[in-house]
Structures are given as structure tokens and as C-alpha cells.
Design a protein around this motif. Structure first.
Motif, short mmCIF file in Angstrom:
data_model
loop_
_atom_site.label_atom_id
_atom_site.label_comp_id
_atom_site.label_asym_id
_atom_site.label_seq_id
_atom_site.Cartn_x
_atom_site.Cartn_y
_atom_site.Cartn_z
N GLN A 193 0.80 -1.22 0.00
CA GLN A 193 0.00 0.00 0.00
C GLN A 193 0.83 1.28 0.00
O GLN A 193 0.32 2.35 -0.34
N SER A 194 2.08 1.21 0.46
CA SER A 194 3.00 2.35 0.48
C SER A 194 2.69 3.42 1.53
O SER A 194 3.59 4.10 2.01
N VAL A 195 1.42 3.62 1.86
CA VAL A 195 1.01 4.58 2.89
C VAL A 195 0.04 3.87 3.83
O VAL A 195 -0.96 3.29 3.38
N LEU A 196 0.33 3.91 5.13
CA LEU A 196 -0.57 3.36 6.14
C LEU A 196 -0.97 4.43 7.13
O LEU A 196 -0.14 5.24 7.56
N VAL A 197 -2.25 4.42 7.52
CA VAL A 197 -2.81 5.37 8.47
C VAL A 197 -3.21 4.62 9.74
O VAL A 197 -3.90 3.60 9.68
#
Length: 287
Positions: free
Chosen positions: A39-43
Motif C-alpha cells: 500500500q506504500s502509505v498506512l494510516v
């Protein structure tokens, strides 16, 4: 049990059901690591953690960078991004902290100006403004996959000179000190990184990309500008609207990001970043 919630059709996801003030189990961390890789970006929402807890979680992903000279937090494992002084008072627009924050509104990958650029960044929202101050991300893997063949061919095997002083000069020619220039001289980076057959390739560019090795100044800048104009189309972008105590993790070798403006002369903002060091130079992972 944690779950992964997709936030954008191409990349970015939220990790739900995790409390980072407590130790993360090996199985949960494996789920997080797998999600991050794809996903490259995690929140991570509502993570009321302190500096030590952030460092502990960050170090699960690898060794941390030590913050460079000229940045608040220099010599430590933390980067302090703020528009306040030590007393919590908003500083004037001419303050170096504010000027550096303005520079962060340019699309960039953290530490691309280092010979061994960062693997990932983790940013914790401690104080956020009532409006504005979002962070936008571009998936450079999705961008590369969508590039027209002529642009892919133009980018292949190119080496780009990344220069911290170059990017900061766009904001103020006197923003970078001689000490900073000596600490982070220009470096060579691959324009295209190969992440392997499963994930594919990505462009590696951003505000620190000053020129293309082997090309004339104008010709090289034209290529960088054309690639960035294609990359920054809205279809490749995820915008994160911060909530108090959000924690974000992103892959600096697969995305570029930028901050968006807010009323920095009246509103307060305090973000704390840890930076996971890279373990291989980009030219070793070039196409």
C-alpha cells in the motif's frame, strides 16, 4: 485482531484495531508489514503515543536516521515539525522553522538528498490546525505503470542529482547554511527504482531533484518537469486530512508527498517524525 481498510483505489490503507501504546505482537506486525509493502502509505488513527513509543514502533521497521544539522531535533532520532517556539508561541513567518515548513509544500521524498536515502517515514500529529495542513501523497509506482512508453524510455537508466540546497533555494536563497551544505552535499540517485516483479518500478523524483546527469541543464529540467507534471495528476493522489493523534507511515521510495497550507501565523501545528533509514542505495535498485 487488526484489519486493513483501503483508502484509495491505487494505494494507501488504514490499519484498524491497533493500540500502539502497547506492544505489537509479531503476527500483527507481519500483517502491518505486508500491508505497507503493497500500500506504500498506512494510516493509524487515534494513537496517543509519546516520543519513545513512536521510536520503539518505528524501529520495528529498521534502524532510524539521526536528524541532520539545521533541523529541530538535530542529532536525535526525531524531526520536530512545528511553527511554535519552546514556549508554545507561534513564531513569525520569517522564522526558519516556518520557511522549512513552506519548503515541505513542494512534492518530495524525505532524505532523497542523502547518499543512502530513507526507506520510510512515520509522522505523528500532536497538535493540528482547525483547517488546512493536509498531507498529499502520490504513488510513484502507479505513475510509472501508467507512463506513456516514450516517457518510460526517456526515464530509463537516468541518474538524477538530488540537492537539498537546490530545493530550499526555491523558498529562500539564504535558507541553507554553509554547515548544512557541507553535511548534505549533492548526491546521485536513480530516476527509476525496480521493486521486483511483484511490485514493479517507480519514479524517484521530487523537489530535491536538481538536474539529470549527462543532460544539459535546460534539457534535464524539462524532463524532470514533464515527468512530475504527469505524476501529479489527481488520479494518482491520496489526500490525508489529519485528525488529532493520527500516525502515518509511508514508503519514501514509492511515494512523494507534500504538506498543504494552513493559517500558520495564527494556528498551531506540531508534528513529530521518525525516519527509517534505507539499507540499499537507489542505484543498486535501478532499472
Amino acid at each position: 485482531m487488526i484489519t486493513i481498510k483501503q483508502l484509495h483505489p491505487l494505494f494507501a490503507a488504514e490499519v484498524v484495531g491497533l493500540d500502539l501504546s502497547r506492544a505489537v505482537s509479531d503476527s500483527d506486525f507481519q500483517t502491518i508489514e505486508d500491508a505497507f509493502r503493497h500500500q506504500s502509505v498506512l494510516v493509524f488513527r487515534n494513537q496517543q503515543i509519546d516520543d519513545d513509543q513512536q521510536i520503539t514502533f518505528s524501529e520495528r521497521f529498521g534502524e532510524l536516521e539521526t536528524t541532520k544539522v539545521g533541523t529541530v531535533g538535530a542529532g536525535s532520532k526525531l524531526v520536530i515539525l512545528s511553527n511554535m517556539n519552546e514556549d508554545g508561541v507561534v513564531v513569525p513567518p520569517t522564522d526558519k522553522q516556518v520557511l522549512n515548513n513552506r519548503a515541505n509544500r513542494l512534492w518530495h521524498a524525505d532524505s532523497s538528498f542523502k547518499a543512502m536515502p530513507a526507506k520510510a517515514s512515520m509522522l505523528s500529529a500532536r497538535v493540528i490546525p482547525s483547517k488546512g495542513g493536509d498531507t498529499e501523497f502520490i504513488s510513484m509506482r502507479a505513475v510509472y505503470a501508467a507512463l506513456p512508453e516514450d516517457l518510460k524510455k526517456a526515464a530509463e537508466n537516468k541518474v538524477v542529482i538530488h540537492d537539498y540546497a537546490y530545493s530550499r533555494s526555491k523558498i529562500d536563497p539564504n535558507l541553507v547554511t554553509d554547515e548544512e551544505r557541507a553535511a548534505v552535499p549533492p548526491v546521485r540517485q536513480a530516476m527509476v527504482i525496480d521493486h521486483g516483479p511483484e511490485l514493479g518500478k517507480s519514479l524517484y523524483l521530487g523537489a530535491h531533484a536538481a538536474r539529470v546527469e549527462g543532460m544539459g541543464e535546460a534539457e534535464g529540467r524539462a524532463l524532470i518537469d514533464e515527468l512530475m507534471a504527469f505524476a501529479t495528476q489527481p488520479r494518482f493522489a491520496y489526500t490525508h486530512k489529519w485528525q488529532p493523534h493520527d500516525l502515518l507511515l509511508w514508503d519514501n521510495r514509492s511515494v512523494v508527498h507534500r504538506a498543504t497550507p494552513f493559517e500558520s501565523s495564527t494556528e498551531k501545528r506540531l508534528m513529530v517524525r521518525t525516519t527509517i533509514a534505507g539499507d540499499v542505495p537507489t542505484l543498486a535498485a535501478a532499472a
